[in-house]
Write a protein that holds these residues in place. Structure first.
Motif, PDB file in Angstrom:
ATOM      1  N   GLN A   1       2.337   1.748  -3.420  1.00 27.17           N
ATOM      2  CA  GLN A   1       1.369   2.247  -4.395  1.00 27.17           C
ATOM      3  C   GLN A   1       1.034   3.719  -4.166  1.00 27.17           C
ATOM      4  OE1 GLN A   1       0.554   0.257  -7.178  1.00 27.17           O
ATOM      5  NE2 GLN A   1       2.269  -0.683  -6.091  1.00 27.17           N
ATOM      6  N   THR A   2       0.981   4.156  -2.920  1.00 29.86           N
ATOM      7  CA  THR A   2       0.773   5.584  -2.672  1.00 29.86           C
ATOM      8  C   THR A   2       1.984   6.382  -3.140  1.00 29.86           C
ATOM      9  OG1 THR A   2       1.565   5.330  -0.385  1.00 29.86           O
ATOM     10  CG2 THR A   2      -0.807   5.246  -0.746  1.00 29.86           C
TER      11      THR A   2
ATOM     12  N   LEU B   1      -3.519   0.304  -9.326  1.00 31.52           N
ATOM     13  CA  LEU B   1      -3.003   0.269  -7.955  1.00 31.52           C
ATOM     14  C   LEU B   1      -3.612  -0.892  -7.185  1.00 31.52           C
ATOM     15  CD1 LEU B   1      -3.209   4.085  -7.040  1.00 31.52           C
ATOM     16  CD2 LEU B   1      -1.315   2.861  -8.114  1.00 31.52           C
TER      17      LEU B   1
ATOM     18  N   LEU C   1      -5.112  -0.415   1.858  1.00 27.41           N
ATOM     19  CA  LEU C   1      -4.795   0.460   0.726  1.00 27.41           C
ATOM     20  C   LEU C   1      -5.598   1.751   0.767  1.00 27.41           C
ATOM     21  CD1 LEU C   1      -3.339   0.996  -1.938  1.00 27.41           C
ATOM     22  CD2 LEU C   1      -5.149  -0.279  -3.108  1.00 27.41           C
TER      23      LEU C   1
ATOM     24  N   LEU D   1      -3.905  10.918   1.915  1.00 30.67           N
ATOM     25  CA  LEU D   1      -3.126  11.863   1.107  1.00 30.67           C
ATOM     26  C   LEU D   1      -3.881  13.177   0.957  1.00 30.67           C
ATOM     27  CD1 LEU D   1      -1.934   9.488  -1.765  1.00 30.67           C
ATOM     28  CD2 LEU D   1      -0.580  10.286   0.188  1.00 30.67           C
TER      29      LEU D   1
ATOM     30  N   ALA E   1       0.832  -1.206   0.000  1.00 32.30           N
ATOM     31  CA  ALA E   1       0.000   0.000   0.000  1.00 32.30           C
ATOM     32  C   ALA E   1       0.863   1.251   0.000  1.00 32.30           C
ATOM     33  CB  ALA E   1      -0.930  -0.008   1.207  1.00 32.30           C
ATOM     34  N   GLU E   2       1.924   1.247   0.780  1.00 30.86           N
ATOM     35  CA  GLU E   2       2.810   2.414   0.817  1.00 30.86           C
ATOM     36  C   GLU E   2       3.558   2.581  -0.495  1.00 30.86           C
ATOM     37  OE1 GLU E   2       5.079   1.726   4.343  1.00 30.86           O
ATOM     38  OE2 GLU E   2       3.489   2.468   5.673  1.00 30.86           O
TER      39      GLU E   2
ATOM     40  N   ARG F   1      -4.711   4.454   3.392  1.00 31.39           N
ATOM     41  CA  ARG F   1      -3.490   5.213   3.083  1.00 31.39           C
ATOM     42  C   ARG F   1      -3.702   6.168   1.916  1.00 31.39           C
ATOM     43  NH1 ARG F   1      -2.527   1.203   6.031  1.00 31.39           N
ATOM     44  NH2 ARG F   1      -0.678   1.054   7.366  1.00 31.39           N
ATOM     45  N   LEU F   2      -4.464   5.736   0.925  1.00 29.08           N
ATOM     46  CA  LEU F   2      -4.740   6.638  -0.187  1.00 29.08           C
ATOM     47  C   LEU F   2      -5.536   7.857   0.276  1.00 29.08           C
ATOM     48  CD1 LEU F   2      -5.652   4.199  -3.120  1.00 29.08           C
ATOM     49  CD2 LEU F   2      -3.612   5.637  -2.927  1.00 29.08           C
TER      50      LEU F   2
ATOM     51  N   LEU G   1      -6.208  14.323  -2.429  1.00 30.91           N
ATOM     52  CA  LEU G   1      -6.611  13.196  -3.269  1.00 30.91           C
ATOM     53  C   LEU G   1      -8.013  13.441  -3.826  1.00 30.91           C
ATOM     54  CD1 LEU G   1      -5.920  10.158  -4.124  1.00 30.91           C
ATOM     55  CD2 LEU G   1      -7.454   9.523  -2.252  1.00 30.91           C
TER      56      LEU G   1
ATOM     57  N   LEU H   1       1.635   6.856  -6.850  1.00 27.11           N
ATOM     58  CA  LEU H   1       0.674   7.912  -7.138  1.00 27.11           C
ATOM     59  C   LEU H   1       1.284   9.287  -6.885  1.00 27.11           C
ATOM     60  CD1 LEU H   1      -2.113   9.025  -7.808  1.00 27.11           C
ATOM     61  CD2 LEU H   1      -2.806   8.506  -5.446  1.00 27.11           C
ATOM     62  N   ARG H   2       1.976   9.453  -5.762  1.00 28.77           N
ATOM     63  CA  ARG H   2       2.584  10.756  -5.456  1.00 28.77           C
ATOM     64  C   ARG H   2       3.608  11.146  -6.507  1.00 28.77           C
ATOM     65  NH1 ARG H   2       3.161   8.722  -0.213  1.00 28.77           N
ATOM     66  NH2 ARG H   2       5.430   8.688  -0.502  1.00 28.77           N
TER      67      ARG H   2
END
Length: 395
Positions: free
Chosen positions: A107-108, A122, A354, A361, A104-105, A357-358, A364, A111-112
């Motif tokens: 994938q974030t 993701l 997931l 952000l 999960a981290e 954590r998304l 988002l 995205l960032r």
């Protein structure tokens, strides 16, 4: 929240047929739409698995053991008993949570770095990593995600020998089977024969399964655990993006409440909307009698919206509405009875790991509207073009 602000279904599979829990369709199939009747069918011991391509599996030579999804009776129960330890809440927490968090981290971070991404990408990466670890597919060559995308295409043809299109799909799927065997399953089998691990492939090897049988089992788990979880993550995110009050509740909640909220989304939006069984003996379902050999189709989406069980406004999203609903707050979304999905706890937990954590952000957001397509044979849906963006400087 009042009704005006409550979420409604994002995925509409067509008008239901309220008022009759069991009725015979035009093709002779028994259509089961009431919750109590559906649970009767799924728990019945006088039925066997139907649909899901079982007709093709039944054509395999008798010496080849069927994947557990296609088994019934004592052999199926024994296999489920032996593999249940991989899916207990304690085992999931101790063996897979750390992996879920790491993926999960990652994938974030993807995205960032990019500022934008497709949530289906993701979420598929998350599901692949988790299920691969459960299976033991830990020695794959690069490209597993692409190989699985080819094996489970958005538009799927019907393999056969009577048309050019059927021959194309037959050749295509055989080639996809071979790719996954050579690049993923065979390397894993060789590694496990050198050193046993605590995963499904080691268990299957200890049972004396052949390479072909292990390949079939791995692809079955891929369909059940990777593909469906990807769609669930997407539909859950869609609800959270569209309902600020629901998102605020999700962000503020501790994990148990977040998981309950996600299960309510799944009750409302079951990824697999049709489950089929074939009667092996006369059975009684609700007020009707079903004869041997007759086919029954459970409409999960309608059974999960049965007002006699879930209360008023069943098509509205209300976490906590029924805390003791059948096998859980998700209703029959994971099935029930002997074939209930063993990875239910895995799927809900990785979705939360997931999404929590998304949605932590800053900035988002979802851009555009997701596109929904359907898999008619299982009443399932696929969600694509759910684009998520985040400011490039988001912490």
């Amino acid at each position: 929240m009042g009704d005006a602000r409550e979420s409604v279904r994002k995925v509409e599979r067509g008008p239901g047929r309220p008022g009759c829990p069991v009725r015979r369709g035009a093709d002779g199939t028994w259509e089961v739409r009431g919750y109590a009747a559906a649970r009767e069918v799924l728990r019945a011991t006088e039925t066997v698995q139907a649909g899901l391509g079982i007709e093709t599996v039944e054509k395999l030579p008798a010496r080849i053991r069927r994947p557990v999804l296609y088994q019934d009776g004592p052999g199926h129960r024994e296999q489920r008993r032996q593999t249940a330890r991989f899916f207990t809440p304690r085992h999931v927490d101790e063996h897979y949570r750390e992996l879920m968090t790491r993926v999960a981290e990652e994938q974030t971070a993807v995205l960032r770095a990019a500022g934008t991404a497709q949530l289906s990408d993701l979420s598929f990466t998350m599901a692949i990593e988790v299920v691969s670890d459960i299976l033991g597919l830990t020695h794959s060559r690069p490209g597993l995600k692409a190989r699985l995308e080819r094996f489970f295409p958005e538009e799927f043809g019907q393999p056969g020998l009577t048309s050019l299109r059927g021959l194309y799909w037959l050749f295509r799927q055989n080639a996809n089977w071979l790719r996954i065997h050579l690049a993923d399953v065979r390397p894993a089998i060789r590694a496990h024969r050198r050193r046993e691990r605590d995963d499904l492939i080691s268990h299957l090897l200890a049972e004396g399964c052949s390479d072909a049988e292990i390949l079939g089992e791995c692809l079955t788990y891929a369909a059940a655990g990777m593909v469906t979880t990807r769609e669930f993550i997407c539909v859950a995110a869609w609800h959270l993006f569209d309902d600020p009050a629901l998102l605020g509740r999700y962000r503020a909640a501790e994990e148990p409440e977040r998981l309950e909220l996600l299960r309510e989304i799944l009750r409302l939006e079951p990824v697999v909307g049709r489950l089929s069984r074939r009667a092996t003996a006369p059975i009684r379902v609700g007020e009707v009698s079903v004869g041997p050999g007759e086919l029954l189709t459970v409409h999960v989406d309608e059974a999960n919206a049965d007002p006699d069980v879930v209360g008023r406004a069943p098509h509205l999203l209300r976490p906590g509405r029924v805390r003791e609903l059948g096998p859980g707050p998700a209703g029959l979304a994971f099935g029930d009875g002997a074939h209930r999905c063993p990875g239910a706890g895995v799927a809900v937990l990785e979705t939360d790991v997931l999404l929590s954590r998304l949605f932590a952000l800053d900035g988002l957001r979802m851009t555009g509207r997701p596109r929904v397509s359907f898999k008619d044979e299982i009443g399932g849906y696929e969600i694509r073009d759910l684009t998520v963006t985040v400011p490039m400087s988001a912490p």
